[in-house]
Design a protein around this motif. Sequence first.
Motif, PDB file in Angstrom:
ATOM      1  N   MET A 206      32.668  45.515  -2.551  1.00 58.25           N
ATOM      2  CA  MET A 206      33.759  45.786  -3.471  1.00 58.25           C
ATOM      3  C   MET A 206      32.922  46.692  -4.079  1.00 58.25           C
ATOM      4  N   GLN A 209      33.711  51.156  -4.510  1.00 60.11           N
ATOM      5  CA  GLN A 209      34.853  51.426  -4.432  1.00 60.11           C
ATOM      6  C   GLN A 209      34.175  52.009  -5.644  1.00 60.11           C
ATOM      7  N   LYS A 215      36.910  54.635  -3.607  1.00 59.96           N
ATOM      8  CA  LYS A 215      38.024  54.415  -4.087  1.00 59.96           C
ATOM      9  C   LYS A 215      38.649  56.307  -4.444  1.00 59.96           C
ATOM     10  N   ILE A 223      40.075  41.959   3.866  1.00 59.24           N
ATOM     11  CA  ILE A 223      38.769  41.807   2.589  1.00 59.24           C
ATOM     12  C   ILE A 223      38.765  40.548   3.823  1.00 59.24           C
ATOM     13  N   ASP A 273      30.969  43.445  -8.516  1.00 55.73           N
ATOM     14  CA  ASP A 273      32.145  43.228  -7.275  1.00 55.73           C
ATOM     15  C   ASP A 273      33.622  43.451  -8.173  1.00 55.73           C
ATOM     16  N   THR A 274      33.154  42.955  -8.937  1.00 53.64           N
ATOM     17  CA  THR A 274      34.110  42.488  -9.977  1.00 53.64           C
ATOM     18  C   THR A 274      34.875  44.131 -10.258  1.00 53.64           C
ATOM     19  N   LEU A 277      36.710  46.442  -7.680  1.00 56.06           N
ATOM     20  CA  LEU A 277      37.742  45.617  -7.539  1.00 56.06           C
ATOM     21  C   LEU A 277      38.881  45.697  -8.884  1.00 56.06           C
ATOM     22  N   LYS A 281      42.084  48.591  -6.940  1.00 54.81           N
ATOM     23  CA  LYS A 281      43.502  48.507  -8.429  1.00 54.81           C
ATOM     24  C   LYS A 281      43.951  49.812  -8.879  1.00 54.81           C
ATOM     25  N   ILE A 287      45.060  47.084  -1.276  1.00 54.82           N
ATOM     26  CA  ILE A 287      43.733  45.249  -0.852  1.00 54.82           C
ATOM     27  C   ILE A 287      44.652  44.639  -0.126  1.00 54.82           C
ATOM     28  N   THR A 289      44.370  40.687   2.531  1.00 53.05           N
ATOM     29  CA  THR A 289      42.960  39.792   3.369  1.00 53.05           C
ATOM     30  C   THR A 289      43.758  39.125   4.343  1.00 53.05           C
TER      31      THR A 289
END
Length: 334
Positions: A206, A209, A215, A223, A273-274, A277, A281, A287, A289
């Motif tokens: 992630m 992005q 992105k 995911i 990764d945080t 993400l 968004k 996104i 799952t």
Amino acid sequence: MIKQLKSLGLAFGLFLVAPTLFAQEVLNISSWAPPTHHMNAVVWPTWGKWVEEATEGRVTTKIEYKLASPLKQFELVRDGVADAAWIFHGYNTRYVATQAVEMPNLGTSAEAASVAYWRVHQKYLAKADEHRGVTLIGLTSHGPAVIQTKSALKDLGDLSGQKIRVPGGVGSLVGKALGVTAVKLPAPKVYEALSSGVADGIFMPMETQKSFRLKEVVPFVTIMPGGLYYGSFAFIMNSDFLAGLSEKDRAAVMSVSGEKLSKLSGQQWDAADTAGLAAAKEAGTTITTASADIHKKYLTIMAPVEAGWLERANKAGIDGKAALEELRAIARSY
């Protein structure tokens, strides 16, 4: 007069000795990701600070860019063009043991995976001697890879025939099992490949992005619970450079490497990764799952990949089953 001459002689002697006593070694680090990537913005600088502190300033570090492509970093360090670098194992088929950490469905953070990876490597995987020619100073894994595509996916079958950039290692085996048309190129080239239509999608964590601005070119992210796969990296050092340091400084450098460096890197993969993400968004990326049914189907498809690795690991003299079980146990209980 004689006393004055002796004093002058002593002072001159100290002048000659001083450069040796206070000589500073600059450890040149080769890196290939953008300067803003967490590896260059946080991991290497933090480790460099640890090295400088541990050696009381006798060893400092400097990051150099564009010395060679990501595929040539190992040779760069082995041959002494750079003193240290980080490599992605998937770019070279010589690495088999290192794929232990890359297996799908590990289901942990990159930090947990990286710490477990280092410990299991030292206990089991080092027997394969896959980093011969350099000194291994750390290991790490990125966080769980995700599927990033230009069009929405309803099922794994939708990937069949799509031009997907695969990384090498287990990531490439995932692509083959899912029937994609593999596009192979190093990470710094992925944005161009996606924006130009060379690739329809990509398997990467992630964090890309944001760090590789994906992105902007892949608006759909899927995911896979537990992780599509993970990605193995090593931190390596030129063995002659290390041997050229004093025994005290060699010990100091290694004291801030190994599990400590591996853990730091894992933490930063997680932070990236945080951030990735959040950036996805904010950009309006869709996104999704994968459902429990799709996840179950995926694990069934990937079972032969793990079985194949166990067979190759055993041929390399490694107890693959024990290594994989222990890696998962350490990471999942971390």
